[in-house]
Scaffold this active site. Structure first.
Site, short mmCIF file in Angstrom:
data_model
loop_
_atom_site.label_atom_id
_atom_site.label_comp_id
_atom_site.label_asym_id
_atom_site.label_seq_id
_atom_site.Cartn_x
_atom_site.Cartn_y
_atom_site.Cartn_z
N VAL A 1 -0.89 -5.12 -1.45
CA VAL A 1 0.14 -6.00 -0.87
C VAL A 1 0.86 -5.36 0.31
CG1 VAL A 1 0.48 -7.24 -3.04
CG2 VAL A 1 1.96 -5.28 -2.50
N ASN B 1 5.98 -8.93 -8.15
CA ASN B 1 6.23 -7.93 -9.17
C ASN B 1 5.76 -6.52 -8.81
OD1 ASN B 1 6.52 -6.93 -12.07
ND2 ASN B 1 4.30 -6.85 -11.84
N TYR C 1 13.63 4.17 -4.30
CA TYR C 1 13.51 3.03 -5.20
C TYR C 1 14.78 2.18 -5.17
CZ TYR C 1 12.71 0.50 -9.60
OH TYR C 1 12.55 -0.47 -10.56
N LYS D 1 15.30 -1.75 -3.94
CA LYS D 1 15.71 -2.80 -4.86
C LYS D 1 16.99 -3.50 -4.39
CE LYS D 1 12.20 -2.53 -7.53
NZ LYS D 1 11.20 -3.63 -7.54
#
Length: 250
Positions: free
Chosen positions: A61, A87, A155, A159
């Protein structure tokens, strides 16, 4: 039974696989995307769906051409896409900030943020032109979108950015019957969280075990979001192990 079409990224294991199984039980037809074909085929087999109701689509992706090919294949097979579960993601190297390499930073940003954007963009294009128009995008955020763990700067930053992606998609999708929500997950029992049973770093520097929850509880929540009429939307939901360190991370 739904008979709608869902594209699930990161579908070869963990949350993605659990969501695929739950949607399949509800009658959804599935497009399973991920980097490795063999785990995707394993998920497809576990769903019990006949071959004409599930498409295994190995996809990186982080590459726009691969994402475009994914949605083209979904449209060829099923004619439309009603749901994207965005996801695919990774935590990255849990190292002191000063030791995080630029390559490691970029790898997490490319997968967690750019990959989510590319999939959302491709889904948006298809949902906008298909008849009947519209669909739903559910982004997998994290409790780190609210409270970070130690040594998680890449991370956590991605997010937080996914939350901005969710809000912008929700706004831009309004004229086209495209709804977008976000699920923030804490300590679902998957391969990614296996180390929590033995001990992970806490905010005060200790290494301590943390409780987890059944990943099926996450899947049920995603399916609830997915099966709402497009006139209703779960904008943000947090599902976590009840006693995990989260509020205040302590």
């Amino acid at each position: 039974m739904s008979e709608q079409i869902a594209v699930i990224t990161g579908a070869g294991s963990g949350v993605g696989r659990a969501v695929a199984l739950d949607l399949a039980a509800g009658g959804w037809r599935l497009v399973l995307a991920g980097r490795r074909a063999e785990p995707l085929r394993g998920t497809a087999e576990l769903t019990g769906l006949p071959a004409d109701q599930v498409l295994v689509a190995p996809t990186d992706v982080t590459h726009a051409e691969a994402v475009d090919a994914l949605f083209a294949a979904a449209e060829r097979r099923f004619g439309r896409v009603d749901l994207l579960f965005n996801n695919a993601g990774a935590f990255g190297a849990a190292v002191p900030l000063e030791d995080l390499t630029l390559a490691d930073w970029r790898a997490v940003v490319d997968l967690n943020l750019t990959g989510a954007f590319l999939c959302a963009q491709a889904a948006f294009r298809l949902m906008k032109r298909q008849t009947p128009q519209g669909g739903r995008i559910i982004n997998n955020g994290s409790v780190s979108a609210h409270a970070p763990r130690p040594r998680s700067i890449a991370y956590t930053a991605t997010k937080h950015a996914v939350t901005g992606l969710t809000k912008s998609l929700s706004l831009d999708g309004r004229p086209h019957r495209i709804a977008c929500g976000q699920i923030d997950i804490g300590n679902a029992a998957t391969d990614m969280t296996a180390a929590m049973s033995t001990g992970v770093r806490q905010a005060d520097g200790r290494i301590a075990p943390e409780p987890t929850m059944d990943v099926a509880d996450v899947a049920r929540t995603v399916r609830h979001m997915a099966e709402l009429p497009l006139e209703a939307n779960v904008q943000f939901v947090t599902v976590l192990a009840t006693t995990m360190p989260y509020i205040g991370r302590g």
